[in-house]
Scaffold this motif. Structure first.
Motif, PDB file in Angstrom:
ATOM      1  N   LEU A 108       0.770  -1.251   0.105  1.00 26.22           N
ATOM      2  CA  LEU A 108       0.185   0.016   0.016  1.00 26.22           C
ATOM      3  C   LEU A 108       0.795   1.332  -0.116  1.00 26.22           C
ATOM      4  CD1 LEU A 108      -2.650   1.351  -0.013  1.00 26.22           C
ATOM      5  CD2 LEU A 108      -3.011   0.880   2.433  1.00 26.22           C
ATOM      6  N   ILE A 151       2.103   2.039  -3.526  1.00 23.58           N
ATOM      7  CA  ILE A 151       1.174   2.637  -4.332  1.00 23.58           C
ATOM      8  C   ILE A 151       0.838   4.023  -3.878  1.00 23.58           C
ATOM      9  CG2 ILE A 151      -1.549   2.452  -4.535  1.00 23.58           C
ATOM     10  CD1 ILE A 151      -1.212  -0.578  -4.270  1.00 23.58           C
ATOM     11  N   GLU A 168       2.901  11.004  -8.981  1.00 17.28           N
ATOM     12  CA  GLU A 168       2.041  11.425 -10.216  1.00 17.28           C
ATOM     13  C   GLU A 168       1.177  12.562  -9.836  1.00 17.28           C
ATOM     14  OE1 GLU A 168      -0.747   8.110 -11.283  1.00 17.28           O
ATOM     15  OE2 GLU A 168       0.951   6.626 -11.299  1.00 17.28           O
ATOM     16  N   THR A 169       0.562  12.497  -8.688  1.00 17.84           N
ATOM     17  CA  THR A 169      -0.327  13.583  -8.373  1.00 17.84           C
ATOM     18  C   THR A 169       0.181  15.125  -8.233  1.00 17.84           C
ATOM     19  OG1 THR A 169      -1.945  11.915  -7.252  1.00 17.84           O
ATOM     20  CG2 THR A 169      -2.149  14.447  -6.744  1.00 17.84           C
ATOM     21  N   ILE A 214      -4.431  18.446  -0.058  1.00 14.07           N
ATOM     22  CA  ILE A 214      -4.501  17.320  -0.078  1.00 14.07           C
ATOM     23  C   ILE A 214      -4.364  16.543   1.303  1.00 14.07           C
ATOM     24  CG2 ILE A 214      -3.327  14.859  -0.591  1.00 14.07           C
ATOM     25  CD1 ILE A 214      -2.595  16.117  -3.168  1.00 14.07           C
ATOM     26  N   SER A 223      -9.325  14.274   1.364  1.00 11.34           N
ATOM     27  CA  SER A 223      -9.520  12.883   1.363  1.00 11.34           C
ATOM     28  C   SER A 223      -8.405  12.001   0.593  1.00 11.34           C
ATOM     29  CB  SER A 223     -10.893  12.433   0.770  1.00 11.34           C
ATOM     30  OG  SER A 223     -11.031  13.041  -0.566  1.00 11.34           O
ATOM     31  N   GLY A 224      -7.584  12.757  -0.159  1.00 12.70           N
ATOM     32  CA  GLY A 224      -6.260  12.215  -0.613  1.00 12.70           C
ATOM     33  C   GLY A 224      -5.057  12.006   0.235  1.00 12.70           C
ATOM     34  N   ARG A 225      -5.115  12.445   1.600  1.00  9.55           N
ATOM     35  CA  ARG A 225      -4.057  12.496   2.319  1.00  9.55           C
ATOM     36  C   ARG A 225      -3.364  10.923   2.450  1.00  9.55           C
ATOM     37  NH1 ARG A 225      -5.587  10.402   6.889  1.00  9.55           N
ATOM     38  NH2 ARG A 225      -7.538  10.607   7.695  1.00  9.55           N
ATOM     39  N   CYS A 226      -2.216  10.907   2.765  1.00  5.72           N
ATOM     40  CA  CYS A 226      -1.497   9.460   3.215  1.00  5.72           C
ATOM     41  C   CYS A 226      -0.307   9.802   3.531  1.00  5.72           C
ATOM     42  CB  CYS A 226      -1.377   8.865   2.088  1.00  5.72           C
ATOM     43  SG  CYS A 226      -0.568   9.297   0.570  1.00  5.72           S
ATOM     44  N   LEU A 281      -3.179  -2.462  -8.960  1.00 10.36           N
ATOM     45  CA  LEU A 281      -2.196  -1.411  -8.621  1.00 10.36           C
ATOM     46  C   LEU A 281      -0.794  -1.667  -7.947  1.00 10.36           C
ATOM     47  CD1 LEU A 281      -4.405   1.730  -7.434  1.00 10.36           C
ATOM     48  CD2 LEU A 281      -3.862   1.164  -9.680  1.00 10.36           C
ATOM     49  N   CYS A 328      -6.705  16.945  -8.613  1.00 13.48           N
ATOM     50  CA  CYS A 328      -5.468  16.218  -8.211  1.00 13.48           C
ATOM     51  C   CYS A 328      -5.723  15.218  -6.878  1.00 13.48           C
ATOM     52  CB  CYS A 328      -4.418  17.257  -7.774  1.00 13.48           C
ATOM     53  SG  CYS A 328      -3.634  18.041  -9.240  1.00 13.48           S
ATOM     54  N   ASN A 329      -6.530  16.115  -6.027  1.00 10.95           N
ATOM     55  CA  ASN A 329      -6.996  15.179  -4.853  1.00 10.95           C
ATOM     56  C   ASN A 329      -7.777  13.953  -4.982  1.00 10.95           C
ATOM     57  OD1 ASN A 329      -7.386  15.248  -1.551  1.00 10.95           O
ATOM     58  ND2 ASN A 329      -9.349  14.951  -2.538  1.00 10.95           N
ATOM     59  N   ASN A 330      -8.750  14.084  -6.019  1.00 11.39           N
ATOM     60  CA  ASN A 330      -9.620  12.856  -6.365  1.00 11.39           C
ATOM     61  C   ASN A 330      -8.883  11.863  -7.004  1.00 11.39           C
ATOM     62  OD1 ASN A 330     -11.344  14.403  -4.914  1.00 11.39           O
ATOM     63  ND2 ASN A 330     -13.079  14.278  -6.264  1.00 11.39           N
ATOM     64  N   MET A 331      -7.761  12.051  -7.811  1.00 10.40           N
ATOM     65  CA  MET A 331      -7.061  11.192  -8.438  1.00 10.40           C
ATOM     66  C   MET A 331      -6.172  10.321  -7.618  1.00 10.40           C
ATOM     67  SD  MET A 331      -4.237  11.210 -11.563  1.00 10.40           S
ATOM     68  CE  MET A 331      -2.646  11.486 -10.590  1.00 10.40           C
ATOM     69  N   LEU A 332      -5.551  11.037  -6.525  1.00  8.52           N
ATOM     70  CA  LEU A 332      -5.142  10.554  -5.491  1.00  8.52           C
ATOM     71  C   LEU A 332      -5.903   9.522  -4.612  1.00  8.52           C
ATOM     72  CD1 LEU A 332      -2.207   9.862  -4.042  1.00  8.52           C
ATOM     73  CD2 LEU A 332      -2.174  11.977  -2.940  1.00  8.52           C
ATOM     74  N   LEU A 333      -7.064  10.121  -4.348  1.00  9.60           N
ATOM     75  CA  LEU A 333      -8.051   9.378  -3.489  1.00  9.60           C
ATOM     76  C   LEU A 333      -8.341   7.950  -4.206  1.00  9.60           C
ATOM     77  CD1 LEU A 333     -10.175   9.111  -1.489  1.00  9.60           C
ATOM     78  CD2 LEU A 333     -11.613  10.731  -2.791  1.00  9.60           C
ATOM     79  N   ILE A 360      -6.721   6.419  -6.304  1.00  9.21           N
ATOM     80  CA  ILE A 360      -5.426   5.266  -6.222  1.00  9.21           C
ATOM     81  C   ILE A 360      -5.494   4.842  -4.895  1.00  9.21           C
ATOM     82  CG2 ILE A 360      -2.949   5.241  -6.068  1.00  9.21           C
ATOM     83  CD1 ILE A 360      -3.066   7.664  -8.332  1.00  9.21           C
ATOM     84  N   GLU A 361      -5.773   5.444  -3.954  1.00 12.64           N
ATOM     85  CA  GLU A 361      -5.564   4.933  -2.361  1.00 12.64           C
ATOM     86  C   GLU A 361      -6.526   4.203  -1.952  1.00 12.64           C
ATOM     87  OE1 GLU A 361      -3.240   9.002  -0.876  1.00 12.64           O
ATOM     88  OE2 GLU A 361      -5.194   8.580  -0.274  1.00 12.64           O
ATOM     89  N   ILE A 367      -8.479   2.187  -4.202  1.00  5.98           N
ATOM     90  CA  ILE A 367      -8.152   0.863  -4.795  1.00  5.98           C
ATOM     91  C   ILE A 367      -7.081   0.166  -4.269  1.00  5.98           C
ATOM     92  CG2 ILE A 367      -7.683  -0.329  -6.986  1.00  5.98           C
ATOM     93  CD1 ILE A 367      -8.753   2.255  -8.630  1.00  5.98           C
ATOM     94  N   GLY A 368      -6.161   0.862  -3.955  1.00  7.55           N
ATOM     95  CA  GLY A 368      -4.976   0.407  -3.318  1.00  7.55           C
ATOM     96  C   GLY A 368      -5.179  -0.368  -2.047  1.00  7.55           C
ATOM     97  N   CYS A 426      -3.599   6.004   5.141  1.00  8.91           N
ATOM     98  CA  CYS A 426      -4.149   7.116   4.223  1.00  8.91           C
ATOM     99  C   CYS A 426      -5.586   7.066   4.724  1.00  8.91           C
ATOM    100  CB  CYS A 426      -4.318   6.448   2.739  1.00  8.91           C
ATOM    101  SG  CYS A 426      -4.990   5.032   2.365  1.00  8.91           S
ATOM    102  N   TRP A 427      -6.413   8.093   4.219  1.00  8.19           N
ATOM    103  CA  TRP A 427      -7.778   8.336   4.498  1.00  8.19           C
ATOM    104  C   TRP A 427      -8.686   7.128   4.458  1.00  8.19           C
ATOM    105  CZ3 TRP A 427     -12.527   8.768   1.632  1.00  8.19           C
ATOM    106  CH2 TRP A 427     -13.283   9.313   2.326  1.00  8.19           C
ATOM    107  N   GLY A 462      -2.819   6.633 -11.787  1.00  8.23           N
ATOM    108  CA  GLY A 462      -4.011   7.554 -12.021  1.00  8.23           C
ATOM    109  C   GLY A 462      -4.794   6.929 -13.258  1.00  8.23           C
TER     110      GLY A 462
END
Lengths: 301, 301, 301, 301
Positions: free
Chosen positions: A180, A183, A190-191, A209, A213-216, A267, B176-181, B183-184, B186-187, B216-217, B268
């Motif tokens: 994870l 990923i 990428e982002t 971010i 919701s994209g935070r990690c 992924l 950008c946030n939602n693309m990363l979201l 990915i996370e 699915i991951g 991650c979130w 992404g």
């Protein structure tokens, strides 16, 4: 203080062994490299000439080896631990290896009326040096006295011990977390790169971010875009940290498990391929795994 | 209290418009669906028969539309806003659309001596209803008085306003946030499924990841594995929440941007493909985007 | 012999225009680069100062432009073809562009009571020079007299004319073929590299595949592994041939179409990302697209 | 005519064994399923009660088993072949397994002064029944007399024998071909689906591709779009043919090899994931592998 056997005195194992000596344990050590063994002898350890010698000398044994075949050989090979292991011994294997290898070796150790726990670590070389590792322990689930016995040693090499369940669950936890992580690291790279090309300021993007919701961990603690977070490898030319080739290895363990168990990991599988490319690239293989940002962005290749 | 024009009274826009009315604003509304307009008329709004009518009646206008072509048509089409827009008007576009479309419309609005800000939202239907949306605003960077003017309205529809920079930066931040979201998410789904097959307890695995580098979130707040976190859509049959088809749409915007700008986004891009598959599947398209866990695990298909 | 208008005299268009002149047509030419126009003037063509000038001077017009925005501008921009196009004109657009752009321009040309056919080519610069191009024609399906009229010109620039159906079908055919080509080229590169690492002789492996179910043009005619087939770019340092950056462009058109139409293309999408990486890499961007073999194999990076 | 030992009498092996009997060989057979052994006894074969019994009775032995662990067990397990194998025996292993397993078993057989050749097949159940299989033989490279000895048996079960090189090269050839086949099949499915959505007639699209650079066996001989080619499984509801779950198995062997050898295979890896999803889906797992067309297209899910 018990005498402890230690096999595998490399970048990680060397520090871990020294931390046990510092805590007062007598050590009987073995490593494939005789010079390393001599060095430890000069520091006060007893030198063994084979894993079997270690098994004959100690009932608490730590192994820290690079891959599944090494572990199989040290335990089950000629002059291996299994030849001499005394009844009631405790083997703590901190190697990161295939779960199936851990389970297989545990069975063989059980036939010797001894116990094998998988106990892979996170925290890297610095964590090994400073005794701040986290151990993910498999095989002690529901057995508090066994965990207590293991913690006598583990607490001297790290600061966290997580009981994950039955044998192999330590490997599972580490492999899952690192898949994870890979990923998320690639995803964050990428982002950040896309955001920059869309005109965003990188620190501003990271801050948005990190409250969304994209935070990690890869965005808020270890952002791979240079300059977003000071003091971490991505802001220091990707020197130090967790190497891309090591990440490729952990991802290969995840893929082995996923393939064997029939778990789809699209992924995770693509992340493995990406770190595979980095691992064979002379500019990237030994750099911190955040260097995937550089691999993906066009500016510096 | 100013009269506000509002165009686009769907699932999100309807709630946002009502929150402005509740706060005391007079509204002039338009929607492609005449019944919706009649409903708002019965609630006290003034009905407009075209975007141009709205532009003629109000100098503060909010638009909330489903896609780039809709926005282009509402602004630049026949009987569009641009035909009647008064000098000094402020257009707040909360649609999530291509950055290039926002930039293009902003130019056309500027030629009318008015201002267009992109202000896409996060928070979903519930956030719209409860006025707890977050607005990501582009076009007000370095212009505090403009941001203040926008916040008069935005604060009545949401609780956070993030200034992202120049025009289009709001879209960039959201995309950008939602693309990363994605990915996370699915991951995390892959990882939870793999971990279960490796024998780990799902709550135990989540707790280990959530205190490790894989957190991650999607793992600690919105875990897609049913039962790990109570009360969220993944634990309620993936009902409610953020639909898979909507995620596919946001990912298509990210891919459009990445393709146009030449930014490689391997994960992404693959995430887009996966949500594309979910978006065309009758069992998954309207379910919460955490349903990718179910898509990947074999147990229930 | 009719007078032919020609717009876009680059690497491809220049050769195509000369082949028409050689066949006896008078040419009225325009290019964004005035020097190129002057060169053609010196070779006997009439120089035009804008697309509109071309439209005013000829009723058969060929356009060969690099991308969708260029085509939109040449037809619909200021001093564009649409301003002056005479009734009954035939526009043959050999540009490889978005299908949606072809359809949009065709509509605008139809409003001028003229006809637009999309006619993208395969065969590369050599094919353009030697008049051996293949044209994939859209817009002449079910209209044999129209196809006949087009072939008067096309036959002088190429050797094959494929009628694909309605307007835009030429683009569709080219985009689809090239997406599959990219997938097969990368797939063949992966397979050859894996086979070598498994100990197979590359020629032996290719010969087995080429008589088995894995055979494809990229394995039996254009094998990317150096030395398997003599005389092709992969055996000559990947010089010449079809550039990686051009393949990235064609793949971006496929992705645009797939995203707009909601067609899942997981391998096409990942292939796009891989050529995106090659297209930004100074060592690979201008090399033949078979160079993906080198990108994937570790030996020479 | 020599007595031949045969181990593994399943869907493939049963037909192969019968073809040897028809050719006049006496057979000593073993299978994990006693009923199958009894059936062969009733057809004139001698029943063995273990692989060791087979090794004691015959010096030419064919094995046809489902996976690497089965092969390891039949050769090296308790009552395995290795316990009784006579000096100078020839073991022909037609199982499709990990190359590393073939190499390992070959070594053990060599220690018994006998010879192991890997000889996996293509051609499917029909090919086994009709004795039209292709054998890819590893271990006979540069040893014509050994190949001649093997062909005495192989020619009775198939029509082509390809000598691939040293031990394991048969597995390598098969694994490589099938990985590329999977990539091309999915790629063709994506392309046909995209082309349809872009308005192309499927037969027209296939005919264009089949005379262009995108052509491959999956487009010109086994097109996965129903109706493009009559009489093949994709045009008969994907019944019969090569099952998706079997393709997933072959792709897992490719991934095992690629991971072990460090060969990047991004498309091969993603193809594995896609067939992994199909293999766990009740509607797809036993259907012909062309069914990926249906999985990707939205019309019929």
């Amino acid at each position: 203080m018990s005498t402890v056997g230690f096999i595998g005195l490399g970048n990680m194992g060397g520090h871990m062994a020294r931390n046990l000596m510092r805590a007062g344990h007598s050590l009987v050590v073995y490593d494939a490299n005789p010079k390393t063994v001599q060095q430890f002898k000069s520091e006060g350890a007893t030198a063994a000439s084979s894993p079997a010698d270690v098994g004959a000398a100690a009932k608490e044994i730590v192994t820290m080896l690079p891959s599944s075949p090494h572990v199989r050989e040290v335990y089950g090979g000629k002059k291996g631990l299994l030849e001499t292991l005394k009844e009631g011994s405790l083997c703590l294997d901190s190697s990161t290896i295939d779960q199936s290898a851990s389970i297989e070796v545990a069975k063989a150790v059980a036939e010797r009326k001894s116990i094998y726990l998988d106990a892979p670590v996170s925290g890297g070389v610095l964590g090994a040096q400073n005794a701040t590792l986290t151990f993910m322990v498999g095989g002690a689930g529901g057995k508090p006295e066994l965990l207590t016995r293991a913690k006598v040693l583990l607490d001297k090499m790290g600061k966290n011990v997580v009981c994950c369940g039955s044998v192999g669950s330590g490997q599972a936890a580490k492999i899952c977390n690192n898949m994870l992580l890979a990923i998320e690291m690639i995803g964050t790279a990428e982002t950040m790169n896309l955001g920059l090309k869309m005109g965003l300021d990188p620190k501003k993007l990271a801050s948005i971010i990190n409250t969304s919701s994209g935070r990690c961990w890869s965005s808020d603690t270890y952002n791979p875009c240079p300059g977003v977070i000071e003091g971490i490898p991505p802001s220091k030319g990707y020197e130090g940290g967790f190497g891309s080739a090591l990440m490729a290895k952990d991802l290969s363990l995840a893929q082995n498990a996923a393939t064997t168990l029939g778990a789809p990991t699209p992924l995770g599988s693509l992340s493995h391929q990406i770190y595979r490319l980095l691992a064979q690239h002379p500019d990237f293989q030994s750099k911190d795994f955040g260097v995937v940002f550089k691999f993906l962005s066009d500016s510096k290749q």
